[in-house]
Write a protein that holds these residues in place. Sequence first.
Motif, PDB file in Angstrom:
ATOM      1  N   LEU A 190      10.059  -1.315  -0.701  1.00 40.99           N
ATOM      2  CA  LEU A 190       9.412  -0.119  -0.173  1.00 40.99           C
ATOM      3  C   LEU A 190       9.670   1.094  -1.056  1.00 40.99           C
ATOM      4  O   LEU A 190       8.838   2.009  -1.129  1.00 40.99           O
ATOM      5  CB  LEU A 190       9.902   0.151   1.249  1.00 40.99           C
ATOM      6  N   SER A 191      10.821   1.128  -1.713  1.00 38.61           N
ATOM      7  CA  SER A 191      11.142   2.273  -2.576  1.00 38.61           C
ATOM      8  C   SER A 191      10.217   2.323  -3.790  1.00 38.61           C
ATOM      9  O   SER A 191       9.743   3.395  -4.178  1.00 38.61           O
ATOM     10  CB  SER A 191      12.598   2.191  -3.032  1.00 38.61           C
ATOM     11  N   ALA A 192       9.974   1.145  -4.382  1.00 35.11           N
ATOM     12  CA  ALA A 192       9.133   1.092  -5.582  1.00 35.11           C
ATOM     13  C   ALA A 192       7.668   0.880  -5.246  1.00 35.11           C
ATOM     14  O   ALA A 192       6.809   1.004  -6.141  1.00 35.11           O
ATOM     15  CB  ALA A 192       9.618  -0.030  -6.505  1.00 35.11           C
ATOM     16  N   GLY A 193       7.358   0.547  -4.004  1.00 38.54           N
ATOM     17  CA  GLY A 193       5.966   0.312  -3.628  1.00 38.54           C
ATOM     18  C   GLY A 193       5.386  -0.934  -4.235  1.00 38.54           C
ATOM     19  O   GLY A 193       4.220  -0.953  -4.638  1.00 38.54           O
ATOM     20  N   THR A 194       6.188  -2.013  -4.287  1.00 39.64           N
ATOM     21  CA  THR A 194       5.707  -3.254  -4.903  1.00 39.64           C
ATOM     22  C   THR A 194       6.320  -4.458  -4.178  1.00 39.64           C
ATOM     23  O   THR A 194       7.095  -4.304  -3.225  1.00 39.64           O
ATOM     24  CB  THR A 194       6.059  -3.302  -6.404  1.00 39.64           C
ATOM     25  N   VAL A 195       5.945  -5.650  -4.636  1.00 34.76           N
ATOM     26  CA  VAL A 195       6.453  -6.899  -4.065  1.00 34.76           C
ATOM     27  C   VAL A 195       7.021  -7.734  -5.213  1.00 34.76           C
ATOM     28  O   VAL A 195       6.419  -7.816  -6.292  1.00 34.76           O
ATOM     29  CB  VAL A 195       5.331  -7.690  -3.351  1.00 34.76           C
ATOM     30  N   VAL A 196       8.175  -8.328  -4.986  1.00 32.13           N
ATOM     31  CA  VAL A 196       8.795  -9.187  -6.014  1.00 32.13           C
ATOM     32  C   VAL A 196       8.979 -10.585  -5.429  1.00 32.13           C
ATOM     33  O   VAL A 196       9.169 -10.741  -4.215  1.00 32.13           O
ATOM     34  CB  VAL A 196      10.134  -8.618  -6.494  1.00 32.13           C
ATOM     35  N   ARG A 197       8.934 -11.576  -6.325  1.00 32.25           N
ATOM     36  CA  ARG A 197       9.176 -12.947  -5.904  1.00 32.25           C
ATOM     37  C   ARG A 197      10.536 -13.375  -6.429  1.00 32.25           C
ATOM     38  O   ARG A 197      10.821 -13.268  -7.621  1.00 32.25           O
ATOM     39  CB  ARG A 197       8.077 -13.867  -6.436  1.00 32.25           C
ATOM     40  N   LEU A 250       2.170  -5.927   0.800  1.00 32.36           N
ATOM     41  CA  LEU A 250       2.024  -7.351   0.484  1.00 32.36           C
ATOM     42  C   LEU A 250       0.563  -7.771   0.514  1.00 32.36           C
ATOM     43  O   LEU A 250       0.105  -8.531  -0.351  1.00 32.36           O
ATOM     44  CB  LEU A 250       2.826  -8.190   1.485  1.00 32.36           C
ATOM     45  N   TRP A 251      -0.197  -7.271   1.467  1.00 33.22           N
ATOM     46  CA  TRP A 251      -1.604  -7.662   1.599  1.00 33.22           C
ATOM     47  C   TRP A 251      -2.399  -7.265   0.360  1.00 33.22           C
ATOM     48  O   TRP A 251      -3.257  -8.012  -0.102  1.00 33.22           O
ATOM     49  CB  TRP A 251      -2.216  -7.020   2.840  1.00 33.22           C
ATOM     50  N   ARG A 252      -2.098  -6.087  -0.197  1.00 33.09           N
ATOM     51  CA  ARG A 252      -2.857  -5.582  -1.342  1.00 33.09           C
ATOM     52  C   ARG A 252      -2.294  -6.046  -2.681  1.00 33.09           C
ATOM     53  O   ARG A 252      -2.947  -5.912  -3.703  1.00 33.09           O
ATOM     54  CB  ARG A 252      -2.889  -4.050  -1.293  1.00 33.09           C
ATOM     55  N   HIS A 253      -1.077  -6.593  -2.672  1.00 33.00           N
ATOM     56  CA  HIS A 253      -0.444  -7.032  -3.917  1.00 33.00           C
ATOM     57  C   HIS A 253      -1.006  -8.377  -4.366  1.00 33.00           C
ATOM     58  O   HIS A 253      -1.579  -9.132  -3.562  1.00 33.00           O
ATOM     59  CB  HIS A 253       1.069  -7.145  -3.707  1.00 33.00           C
ATOM     60  N   ASP A 254      -0.819  -8.692  -5.668  1.00 32.41           N
ATOM     61  CA  ASP A 254      -1.258  -9.996  -6.174  1.00 32.41           C
ATOM     62  C   ASP A 254      -0.593 -11.145  -5.421  1.00 32.41           C
ATOM     63  O   ASP A 254      -1.217 -12.199  -5.205  1.00 32.41           O
ATOM     64  CB  ASP A 254      -0.930 -10.120  -7.671  1.00 32.41           C
ATOM     65  N   LEU A 255       0.669 -10.966  -5.005  1.00 33.40           N
ATOM     66  CA  LEU A 255       1.364 -12.018  -4.261  1.00 33.40           C
ATOM     67  C   LEU A 255       0.817 -12.186  -2.843  1.00 33.40           C
ATOM     68  O   LEU A 255       1.181 -13.128  -2.153  1.00 33.40           O
ATOM     69  CB  LEU A 255       2.866 -11.717  -4.218  1.00 33.40           C
ATOM     70  N   VAL A 277       7.730  -1.444   8.609  1.00 40.44           N
ATOM     71  CA  VAL A 277       7.214  -2.812   8.614  1.00 40.44           C
ATOM     72  C   VAL A 277       5.716  -2.812   8.341  1.00 40.44           C
ATOM     73  O   VAL A 277       5.204  -3.628   7.565  1.00 40.44           O
ATOM     74  CB  VAL A 277       7.529  -3.505   9.959  1.00 40.44           C
ATOM     75  N   ALA A 278       4.992  -1.884   8.968  1.00 39.16           N
ATOM     76  CA  ALA A 278       3.547  -1.798   8.738  1.00 39.16           C
ATOM     77  C   ALA A 278       3.250  -1.462   7.279  1.00 39.16           C
ATOM     78  O   ALA A 278       2.305  -2.009   6.685  1.00 39.16           O
ATOM     79  CB  ALA A 278       2.939  -0.742   9.664  1.00 39.16           C
ATOM     80  N   ALA A 279       4.049  -0.591   6.675  1.00 37.35           N
ATOM     81  CA  ALA A 279       3.853  -0.256   5.265  1.00 37.35           C
ATOM     82  C   ALA A 279       4.119  -1.468   4.380  1.00 37.35           C
ATOM     83  O   ALA A 279       3.423  -1.689   3.387  1.00 37.35           O
ATOM     84  CB  ALA A 279       4.775   0.898   4.875  1.00 37.35           C
ATOM     85  N   ALA A 280       5.123  -2.275   4.745  1.00 37.38           N
ATOM     86  CA  ALA A 280       5.439  -3.475   3.971  1.00 37.38           C
ATOM     87  C   ALA A 280       4.309  -4.497   4.042  1.00 37.38           C
ATOM     88  O   ALA A 280       3.960  -5.122   3.033  1.00 37.38           O
ATOM     89  CB  ALA A 280       6.743  -4.088   4.475  1.00 37.38           C
ATOM     90  N   VAL A 281       3.742  -4.682   5.229  1.00 38.75           N
ATOM     91  CA  VAL A 281       2.614  -5.607   5.370  1.00 38.75           C
ATOM     92  C   VAL A 281       1.441  -5.149   4.509  1.00 38.75           C
ATOM     93  O   VAL A 281       0.784  -5.961   3.835  1.00 38.75           O
ATOM     94  CB  VAL A 281       2.194  -5.724   6.855  1.00 38.75           C
ATOM     95  N   ASP A 282       1.170  -3.854   4.514  1.00 41.15           N
ATOM     96  CA  ASP A 282       0.066  -3.325   3.721  1.00 41.15           C
ATOM     97  C   ASP A 282       0.303  -3.539   2.232  1.00 41.15           C
ATOM     98  O   ASP A 282      -0.619  -3.917   1.489  1.00 41.15           O
ATOM     99  CB  ASP A 282      -0.114  -1.836   4.027  1.00 41.15           C
TER     100      ASP A 282
END
Length: 233
Positions: free
Chosen positions: A224-231, A158-163, A151-156
């Motif tokens: 988390l697998s790809a290290g990115t965020v999708v909408r 999202l925080w650093r992603h453009d989204l 969860v902490a990795a996911a927050v990080d």
Amino acid sequence: MQKRTTAAMVAAVVAVATLGWTLGSSAGADDPGAAPAVPRITEPPEAPVPASGTGRDPLTPAEITRARDLALAGLAVTGPGGATDVTGAAGPELLTIRRADGEPTARRADVLAYDYRSDKLVKVAVDLTAGRVTGTFAATGMQPPATPREVAAAVDLLWRHDLGDLMRERFRQATGAAPATAAELQPSAQTYTGEPCTAHRCVMLLLHRPGEPYVDLTDLVVDLSAGTVVRLP
């Protein structure tokens, strides 16, 4: 006779005075109006936790550590080579360790881990009584709940992603102020297995600040697998 009576009275007075002193009525001895002393009550010491449980007892801390060590050693020998955790470091991401059902005379544990390299859930069956791994299994498409580390990795991410800008704007609209740092957020998450995350480990984040409502982020998925965020559409 009078002398005997007087002597008996004196002895009784001395006995009463001595009894009062022995009982420790210090509060009120010099000040009759003082409140009586409160007796001290001590908690009994906690019993030491046994190294091993019996029967269907929950796993003890020592058994959990032993199961983890045996599982990781077993994966190094029989498991998928080059496994990585959520940070990309060597070794699978440890998810949970639970007591396995079986013979009540044997202590067994199942160790669940996730290999981010192969995107597989790995289960290691451990016989704690014999001190050995009895089986290793891997499967795709199975997504247990995310750990606090994930969860902490996911927050990080999202925080650093453009989204992350969209997330901060939604906080501003819902609460009047955007978070200045990710540390302000209290996160939880649920795993997501729909498109486009059918083969990856993905989560939907539930974020809020103390005393404030949750902000709707149900269209944002952290892969988390790809290290990115999708909408989502």
